[in-house]
Design an enzyme around this catalytic site. Structure first.
Site, PDB file in Angstrom:
ATOM      1  N   ASP A 460       0.851  -1.186   0.000  1.00 46.30           N
ATOM      2  CA  ASP A 460       0.000   0.000   0.000  1.00 46.30           C
ATOM      3  C   ASP A 460       0.884   1.233   0.000  1.00 46.30           C
ATOM      4  O   ASP A 460       2.069   1.157   0.334  1.00 46.30           O
ATOM      5  CB  ASP A 460      -0.857   0.034   1.279  1.00 46.30           C
ATOM      6  CG  ASP A 460      -2.072  -0.870   1.169  1.00 46.30           C
ATOM      7  OD1 ASP A 460      -2.397  -1.256   0.049  1.00 46.30           O
ATOM      8  OD2 ASP A 460      -2.666  -1.190   2.209  1.00 46.30           O
ATOM      9  N   ASP A 762      -4.724  -2.924   4.987  1.00 42.82           N
ATOM     10  CA  ASP A 762      -5.176  -2.366   6.265  1.00 42.82           C
ATOM     11  C   ASP A 762      -6.692  -2.380   6.420  1.00 42.82           C
ATOM     12  O   ASP A 762      -7.208  -2.319   7.514  1.00 42.82           O
ATOM     13  CB  ASP A 762      -4.646  -0.939   6.464  1.00 42.82           C
ATOM     14  CG  ASP A 762      -4.975  -0.027   5.282  1.00 42.82           C
ATOM     15  OD1 ASP A 762      -5.861  -0.396   4.481  1.00 42.82           O
ATOM     16  OD2 ASP A 762      -4.345   1.039   5.165  1.00 42.82           O
ATOM     17  N   ASP A 766      -9.394  -5.594   2.174  1.00 43.37           N
ATOM     18  CA  ASP A 766      -8.111  -6.185   1.790  1.00 43.37           C
ATOM     19  C   ASP A 766      -8.012  -7.652   2.183  1.00 43.37           C
ATOM     20  O   ASP A 766      -7.074  -8.342   1.776  1.00 43.37           O
ATOM     21  CB  ASP A 766      -6.949  -5.426   2.452  1.00 43.37           C
ATOM     22  CG  ASP A 766      -6.732  -4.053   1.837  1.00 43.37           C
ATOM     23  OD1 ASP A 766      -6.941  -3.920   0.626  1.00 43.37           O
ATOM     24  OD2 ASP A 766      -6.366  -3.126   2.575  1.00 43.37           O
TER      25      ASP A 766
END
Length: 1028
Positions: A460, A762, A766
């Protein structure tokens, strides 16, 4: 989903707690003047969320489950607790004395059995709150006496853990080893026969020697396993450290779920785990996943009609406030957790693989042991046969056969490399403990070893590559663009805006948010929410806005939380003068595309034409190229006929402005990315941000190279399979991606390209990608509980550099176990060859059972401790990764094993055949002295080979040795104990004291193994190879 929150007569006032961040739509047509729109008259309405059809479906499904749960629970409650819904309810004396009007069991049964009738008997939510002496808005009183009373009556939010296994249990477990049991039997027979033939104490020496060796092996093994057990329990406790937002004494605070008590008011948002049983107070669009309790994957809608929240379940959507009613072992989750044993029992894939290797070597050892026994015993049996005394056996004969059998059994003990699985456990446990200090919590043991093979990291951007400490640094409102990153700038900026535009901007920020501005325990103002929400709210406060005052001017009646598909958050406000207004914020290009008007510099609302749209898109692009995250804020006046039962419109908005949020790149990220590249690990960025922002950050981090490709999720989704095969190897940045895009990319990398993929995540969305990846890495600070539960490793500081540290430790684990396997297989081969060949050619085994047991401990437990706990060095990240198909026992290892084995066997054979001549040994004790020299030399060969095994390819194996206290202690301990065995324990270990010269020669023969090992390492082989 839909849910209503109705006002109750006499209920305490409630402040709605808003969810995530995503905007929504509107109907065409705008009001002529912004100022006039802000002065609407007040009307009343009820709160309503989402489309009704979905809610009805969920409700119907839930009612069926509820009916079954109630049917099952009522008889259980009646039989176990004596509860009858028709009978009167009496409060226990203890609860009465503490000013509580409901008992713990009664309270727990309401939620566990979803008993709406019993809830009604107690006065619904407000009645329960009164009986718990709590406030639905301010929470419980935090006076120490009050908290202690509450804890005494209702218990604590902790689960009853299984008792830690004692050291003696591990001792008993170690004694269950079959070969050790056989050796114990041999020792007992040896003592009995020895005392009968030679008397006490001389006849008992052999048996006591074997007993002592067994005791030493068992104690070291049991102590090691016991310590690992304690360590795994500590890690389990670390996994259960979950924090929640709670209101106590009207102050919001972050606290451990262990500290929750009935009566607490808990704030839940998307991705949270429900920390205790409780009742819904107020909230929006709450969807709960109860599969962890019921096994049902279909989510349940929780609202005032179905207010029951169960501990251990997950919030899939929406947000709410919850009144805690039961904690710890009174919850259903607590009862389930009590049945779960400590982790660390499951074998990792590498342990399974090594167990197979151990079984193969063990079978070879068993075959050699049988042959050794036959060869050693055939002389005695043949002589008995020739003398016609086959049925006549003396005590000495029995002792001799028994010694042969002991040697055979001990060969099996040495041959079976039980230290292989132990080395894996030790190395993993050591790495896990060290990684905790490096801010990485390992949830799955296998992740340690898998991470060492990782070839790709999909990361990310926000919070991982960047600091996640966001601030608004630029804003464009009413066509006025200004930098606002210094303290006086926001107030200057607000003074340049038309009053009406400033009011609508503040209204948008303060209402259309999942964040809150609260007073914390220290009495200071604190902004709660995601970093993006915090940045926006801080910006609004600096412009002079008042959060509480602005929220009280209007009433939020509908919320659509942030959605990673829509990439926006929307709300409907009921205005003081009547009517409704929609507010929307989210991805700039998405929200701007939903606008057909904007506010100009005079505060007038004018239509958006192509020129203005291009100018605004140009501002978005400019902000993005400066690595700023951009958000667009918009609003829409709703038509008079609008009903809150309708979905929030998607078009027809008026653009309020665009803000640019700076999220600086973390220090050290560029260097970490370069480290990954030199280690053969590709880093790819997957983000929901604008492509220009993503490219700017990726260039700053060193991820995006000249020949790399950056692509948006929408374009990625359009590619067919053939195009994806061409695109994915070059793709380095995926912007504006959805969770499905991330999952698709990870799946292709793993299956089509056979990569070992580590993925960071997070959010709740996901979870599929984290599960699909070989190693799921969840963020400890920004990550939701759903993401953490789906992950193998939790990165506690959300830092990309920590991920690189995890990769380094993963490689260290893998390499350390390889070092140990190389060391142990060498000892195995030499010990088998020496005893077997000697038995075959000389009719005697130079290494006795006691000596072999000592060697076994050196190479198993002590060897594992020494080699499996080597810390990682920087050279690990300069080599290519092993990958998915790399062989565990490589050609490099076979080269070292065979080379060292040949050398050691040659030394042993030379000593056996030429030792008497070399040392000038004569007389009756010559054989005993020679066997002691052979034993001593053999041990020192292992000591120096252990040092040589510290690196399988580098010649300099002494680098960092003085700094490794564990390794040095084990070497020193081995040498000291070897000296004691040889010089002082001869009666037990079949040794005799050696002279200084004999000691020196033994040590020099062992030391010679180190330059031999260095020469062997010069033989070129391919370092990495593919295998199945």
């Amino acid at each position: 989903m839909h849910g209503r929150v109705h006002a109750r007569p006499g209920a305490l006032p409630r402040i709605p707690f808003l969810p995530g961040a995503a905007p929504g739509p509107s109907s065409p047509g705008g009001r002529p003047g912004l100022g006039a729109a802000l002065r609407r008259s007040k009307t009343k309405s009820r709160l309503h969320f989402g489309p009704p059809a979905a809610g009805d479906l969920c409700k119907r499904a839930h009612r069926e489950k509820l009916r079954v749960a109630v049917l099952v629970s009522k008889p259980t409650l009646q039989s176990e607790h004596g509860v009858s819904l028709q009978s009167g309810y009496s409060v226990l004396e203890g609860a009465k004395a503490a000013a509580f009007q409901i008992s713990a069991d009664e309270l727990a049964s309401i939620v566990e059995s979803r008993d709406t009738e019993k809830l009604a008997v107690h006065g619904q939510l407000d009645g329960i709150a009164d009986k718990l002496a709590t406030s639905l808005t301010d929470g419980i009183n935090t006076a120490e006496y009050s908290l202690n009373q509450r804890q005494d009556i209702y218990g604590v939010n902790k689960f009853t853990e299984s008792e830690a296994r004692s050291l003696w249990e591990f001792v008993w477990e170690a004694l269950q080893d079959t070969t050790l049991i056989i050796l114990i039997a041999c020792a007992l027979i040896s003592i009995v026969v020895g005392i009968a033939t030679e008397g006490w104490p001389k006849g008992a020496y052999d048996g006591i020697g074997i007993f002592t060796s067994i005791l030493l092996v068992v104690s070291v093994t049991a102590t090691s396993n016991y310590q690992q057990s304690l360590q795994f329990r500590d890690l389990d406790k670390e996994k259960r450290k979950i924090f929640v937002q709670v209101t106590r004494n009207s102050l919001r605070q972050r606290m451990l779920i262990d500290d929750l008590l009935p009566g607490d008011v808990v704030h839940l948002a998307v991705g949270d785990q429900v920390p205790a049983d409780g009742l819904f107070i107020s909230g929006y669009s709450v969807l709960i996943n109860e599969s962890s309790l019921t096994g049902e994957s279909e989510p349940l809608v929780v609202n005032e009609d179905n207010p029951f929240l169960l501990s251990g379940t997950k919030v899939l959507d929406g947000s709410c406030k919850m009144l805690v009613t039961a904690v710890g072992m009174r919850t259903q989750w607590g009862k389930l957790m009590a049945a779960i044993t400590e982790s660390g029992d499951d074998e990792t894939p590498l342990q399974v693989k090594l167990n197979r290797v151990a079984n193969i070597i063990g079978n070879i050892g068993l075959f050699c042991a049988l042959l050794t026994f036959v060869v050693l015993s055939k002389g005695l049996v043949a002589q008995k046969y020739l003398d016609g005394l086959l049925l006549s056996w003396s005590g000495d004969d029995v002792l001799e056969i028994l010694q042969h059998f002991s040697v055979a059994v001990t060969i099996i003990v040495v041959a079976v490399p039980e230290g292989l699985p132990l080395a894996v456990t030790l190395s993993l446990a050591f790495a896990m403990k060290k990684m905790m200090k490096d801010k990485a919590l390992v949830r799955q043991l296998a992740a340690c070893e898998t991470m060492g093979s990782a070839t790709i990291i999909c990361s990310d951007k926000t919070g991982t590559l960047t600091t996640n400490r966001m601030s608004v640094v630029k804003a464009c409102v009413c066509g006025n663009t200004m930098e606002v990153n210094s303290p006086p700038a926001p107030s200057n900026f607000s003074s340049e805006l038309p009053e009406a535009a400033l009011e609508i901007l503040l209204e948008s920020i303060f209402n259309n948010t999942a964040g809150e501005v609260v007073i914390n325990q220290e009495g200071h103002r604190q902004i709660l929410g995601t970093p993006t929400e915090v940045a926006l709210l801080d910006f609004a406060l600096l412009m002079g806005g008042g959060f509480k005052e602005k929220r009280q001017e209007t009433k939020v009646v509908k919320v659509e939380p942030f959605n990673s598909t829509k990439k926006r958050m929307s709300i409907i406000l009921e205005l003081p003068g009547g009517g409704y207004r929609a507010h929307c914020k989210g991805a700039s290009e998405v929200v701007l595309a939903a606008c057909d008007k904007f506010i100009d510099a005079r505060g007038s609302i004018i239509a958006l034409n192509n020129t203005t749209t291009n100018e605004l898109n140009g501002i978005i692009e400019t902000f993005s190229k400066e690595a700023l995250r951009t958000l667009c804020l918009a609003y829409r006046e709703m038509d008079d006929g609008f009903s809150i039962d309708e979905p929030i419109p998607l078009q027809g908005y008026t653009c309020i402005g665009i803000v640019g949020i700076k999220d600086p790149v973390r220090p050290g990220v560029r260097q970490s990315v370069a480290t990954c590249r030199s280690a053969g690990i590709e880093v790819r960025m997957i983000t929901g941000d604008n492509i220009n922002t993503a490219k700017a950050i990726a260039c700053e981090c060193g991820i995006l190279t000249e020949d790399g490709i950056a692509i948006e999720g929408a374009e990625f989704r359009e590619k067919n399979h053939k195009e994806l095969i061409e695109l994915i190897p070059k793709m380095q940045v995926l912007a504006r991606s959805s969770p499905l895009d991330k999952h698709t990319l990870v799946k292709h990398l793993r299956t089509t390209f056979d990569e070992v993929v580590a993925v960071t995540g997070d959010g709740t969305n996901d979870a599929p990608a984290l599960r699909e990846a070989d190693i799921g890495l969840a963020m400890g600070i920004a990550g939701t509980e759903v993401a953490k539960e789906s992950a193998d490793v939790v990165i506690l500081d959300d830092n990309f550099s920590t991920i690189v540290t995890v990769a380094k430790w993963g490689r260290s684990v893998y390499v350390n176990i390889q070092k140990f396997v190389q060391f142990q297989l060498t000892v195995n081969i030499v010990a088998l060859l020496v005893n077997f060949s000697s038995a075959c050619f000389t009719g005697d085994a130079p290494l006795t059972a006691v000596q072999l047991l000592w060697v076994n401990m050196i190479m198993d437990t002590l060897g594992a401790l020494a080699l499996a706990t080597e810390p990682p060095d920087d050279n690990l990240m300069k080599k290519a990764p092993v990958g998915r198909r790399g062989k565990f026992i490589t050609k490099v290892m076979w080269r070292n094993i065979l080379g060292q084995s040949i050398f050691q066997f040659a030394v042993m054979w030379y000593l056996q055949t030429q030792g008497k001549y070399l040392f000038g040994l004569e007389g009756s004790d010559a054989d005993t002295v020679l066997n002691t020299i052979i034993f001593n030399t053999f041990v020192f060969c292992q000591v120096f080979n252990e040092v040589s095994s510290r690196d399988m390819e580098e010649i300099n194996v002494l680098k960092g040795l003085p700094d490794n206290s564990i390794f040095m202690s084990i070497l020193a301990g081995t040498v000291i104990f070897q000296f004691i065995i040889v010089q002082f324990l001869g009666d037990f270990a079949d040794t005799t004291p050696l002279t200084q010269l004999q000691w020196l020669v033994s040590i020099l023969f062992g030391l010679l193994g180190m330059p031999i090992a260095a020469v062997i390492k010069l033989i070129p082989v391919e370092p990495h190879e593919e295998g199945n």
